[in-house]
Design a protein around this motif. Structure first.
Motif, PDB file in Angstrom:
ATOM      1  N   GLU A  91       0.815  -1.211   0.000  1.00 22.99           N
ATOM      2  CA  GLU A  91       0.000   0.000   0.000  1.00 22.99           C
ATOM      3  C   GLU A  91       0.854   1.270   0.000  1.00 22.99           C
ATOM      4  O   GLU A  91       0.349   2.371  -0.199  1.00 22.99           O
ATOM      5  N   TYR A  92       2.172   1.104   0.199  1.00 21.78           N
ATOM      6  CA  TYR A  92       3.076   2.246   0.187  1.00 21.78           C
ATOM      7  C   TYR A  92       3.909   2.242  -1.089  1.00 21.78           C
ATOM      8  O   TYR A  92       4.298   1.198  -1.599  1.00 21.78           O
ATOM      9  N   GLU A  93       4.207   3.426  -1.596  1.00 21.99           N
ATOM     10  CA  GLU A  93       5.047   3.538  -2.776  1.00 21.99           C
ATOM     11  C   GLU A  93       6.518   3.473  -2.421  1.00 21.99           C
ATOM     12  O   GLU A  93       7.335   2.930  -3.175  1.00 21.99           O
ATOM     13  N   LEU A  94       6.865   3.989  -1.262  1.00 23.00           N
ATOM     14  CA  LEU A  94       8.271   4.061  -0.855  1.00 23.00           C
ATOM     15  C   LEU A  94       8.375   3.885   0.643  1.00 23.00           C
ATOM     16  O   LEU A  94       7.604   4.490   1.398  1.00 23.00           O
ATOM     17  N   ILE A  95       9.298   3.044   1.083  1.00 15.99           N
ATOM     18  CA  ILE A  95       9.520   2.831   2.516  1.00 15.99           C
ATOM     19  C   ILE A  95      11.011   2.932   2.802  1.00 15.99           C
ATOM     20  O   ILE A  95      11.826   2.318   2.110  1.00 15.99           O
ATOM     21  N   ILE A  96      11.361   3.711   3.805  1.00 17.77           N
ATOM     22  CA  ILE A  96      12.725   3.713   4.332  1.00 17.77           C
ATOM     23  C   ILE A  96      12.683   2.936   5.637  1.00 17.77           C
ATOM     24  O   ILE A  96      11.997   3.337   6.582  1.00 17.77           O
ATOM     25  N   PHE A  97      13.375   1.825   5.677  1.00 15.44           N
ATOM     26  CA  PHE A  97      13.433   1.028   6.905  1.00 15.44           C
ATOM     27  C   PHE A  97      14.679   1.419   7.681  1.00 15.44           C
ATOM     28  O   PHE A  97      15.787   1.435   7.138  1.00 15.44           O
ATOM     29  N   ALA A  98      14.510   1.712   8.958  1.00 15.25           N
ATOM     30  CA  ALA A  98      15.645   2.079   9.807  1.00 15.25           C
ATOM     31  C   ALA A  98      15.500   1.412  11.166  1.00 15.25           C
ATOM     32  O   ALA A  98      14.433   1.468  11.783  1.00 15.25           O
ATOM     33  N   ASP A  99      16.558   0.758  11.617  1.00 15.25           N
ATOM     34  CA  ASP A  99      16.575   0.215  12.967  1.00 15.25           C
ATOM     35  C   ASP A  99      16.510   1.355  13.988  1.00 15.25           C
ATOM     36  O   ASP A  99      16.731   2.526  13.653  1.00 15.25           O
ATOM     37  N   LEU A 100      16.236   1.001  15.242  1.00 15.88           N
ATOM     38  CA  LEU A 100      16.120   2.015  16.278  1.00 15.88           C
ATOM     39  C   LEU A 100      17.441   2.709  16.591  1.00 15.88           C
ATOM     40  O   LEU A 100      17.456   3.769  17.207  1.00 15.88           O
ATOM     41  N   ASP A 101      18.564   2.127  16.161  1.00 17.56           N
ATOM     42  CA  ASP A 101      19.843   2.771  16.427  1.00 17.56           C
ATOM     43  C   ASP A 101      20.303   3.652  15.264  1.00 17.56           C
ATOM     44  O   ASP A 101      21.475   4.015  15.167  1.00 17.56           O
ATOM     45  N   VAL A 102      19.374   4.000  14.378  1.00 16.07           N
ATOM     46  CA  VAL A 102      19.657   4.903  13.261  1.00 16.07           C
ATOM     47  C   VAL A 102      18.990   6.246  13.517  1.00 16.07           C
ATOM     48  O   VAL A 102      17.794   6.302  13.830  1.00 16.07           O
ATOM     49  N   THR A 103      19.749   7.320  13.402  1.00 16.76           N
ATOM     50  CA  THR A 103      19.194   8.670  13.472  1.00 16.76           C
ATOM     51  C   THR A 103      19.063   9.182  12.040  1.00 16.76           C
ATOM     52  O   THR A 103      20.046   9.596  11.423  1.00 16.76           O
ATOM     53  N   LEU A 104      17.846   9.107  11.496  1.00 17.84           N
ATOM     54  CA  LEU A 104      17.634   9.500  10.107  1.00 17.84           C
ATOM     55  C   LEU A 104      17.795  11.007   9.915  1.00 17.84           C
ATOM     56  O   LEU A 104      18.409  11.468   8.963  1.00 17.84           O
TER      57      LEU A 104
END
Length: 304
Positions: A46-59
């Motif tokens: 249902e999403y066109e784009l997803i950025i997956f980031a672990d909890l130890d990532v500061t985006l």
């Protein structure tokens, strides 16, 4: 947004013997199973784009203006309309970066046009795929042999030849954390299985040195060349900046981390914020905003 956990039978007979996650020679079966639950993201069509980031990532690091990051993303996402060969595509494309040890880091990656078909294929492979330490998932061969037989990997998975995976010539070495679980399996599914769907990170016209210096000295993102890549901070390893060690060996790291987040107003409603406030009197002054310390993780590229 509603999320449902994938079936708990992900790790069936075909992988059960190999699902121990290797972290510096210590194995954790339950952690290995949990890491594979990240695959659920692949099926969120249902999403066109997803950025997956672990909890130890500061985006979005504190020194980065959100509007500048947004403008940069909008100008760079066009690369996600191309597949691994550079041809225009409407299919699924994945972009990922390496870490110091593995060719693909499963803690930060981008997927365009998630696919229920790819998700289901991943589940099938979890149940039936063969694996061993030297030849990896699908028993495709040792890393150097696979790289030699697939020259396109220099473009689609450029971190392979600079990783410990390549140097040791083993896919599942205990010296490569999570290589026998999510990092190894995702690399197999995205870049190796049936030719792979991974795409190459787009070119960055600004010199790496100019971008690097601006980032590490904490200057505003607006001061960097407009075509620098967006970099997130990924804190690898078991020591995290939101956890003060018993001997306070990491107090400087904790002080720097807390200086970049707002937590004081939550001290009465959040156990974490209350703990942070209790630590403050024992912490040293924080370094200037944006200062990069090696032990605080690596700047990792996000998106194209």
């Amino acid at each position: 947004v509603a999320f449902a956990a994938p079936e708990r039978g992900l790790c069936a007979n075909g992988l059960n013997a190999h699902l121990n996650v290797s972290v510096w020679g210590v194995t954790h079966r339950s952690a290995g199973v949990a890491m594979l639950y990240k695959w659920f993201v692949v099926g969120l069509s249902e999403y066109e784009l997803i950025i997956f980031a672990d909890l130890d990532v500061t985006l979005l690091r504190p020194e980065q203006p959100a509007d500048a990051v947004r403008a940069r993303w909008q100008s760079q996402w066009s690369h996600l309309s191309r597949d691994a060969t550079g041809a225009t595509t409407t299919g699924t494309v994945v972009l990922g970066d390496r870490d110091p040890l593995a060719a693909f880091n499963a803690g930060l990656w981008t997927i365009a046009r998630p696919s229920t078909e790819l998700y289901e294929e991943g589940l099938r492979q979890m149940h039936r795929v063969s694996f061993n330490r030297t030849h990896g998932f699908g028993l495709l061969g040792r890393p150097k042999a696979v790289a030699g037989a697939r020259p396109q990997l220099k473009a689609t998975l450029p971190g392979l030849q600079r990783s410990r995976t390549f140097k040791l010539n083993e896919w599942g070495s205990p010296r490569i954390p999570f290589s026998d679980c999510d990092q190894g399996f995702f690399a197999f599914m995205f870049f190796l299985h049936r030719g792979g769907i991974g795409g190459r990170m787009g070119p960055v016209n600004a010199s790496g040195k100019a971008c690097h210096l601006n980032v590490t000295t904490g200057k505003s993102l607006r001061a960097q060349p407009a075509d620098c890549a967006h970099l997130a901070r990924h804190r690898y390893g078991t020591t995290k900046p939101w956890r003060l060690l018993r001997g306070h060996q990491n107090k400087g790291e904790v002080a720097n981390y807390l200086s970049g987040i707002r937590h004081a107003h939550l001290a009465n409603s959040s156990a974490c914020a209350a703990q942070f406030s209790a630590w403050l009197p024992s912490l040293p002054p924080a370094l200037p905003l944006g200062t990069h310390l090696k032990h605080q993780g690596r700047y990792q590229r996000v998106g194209p």
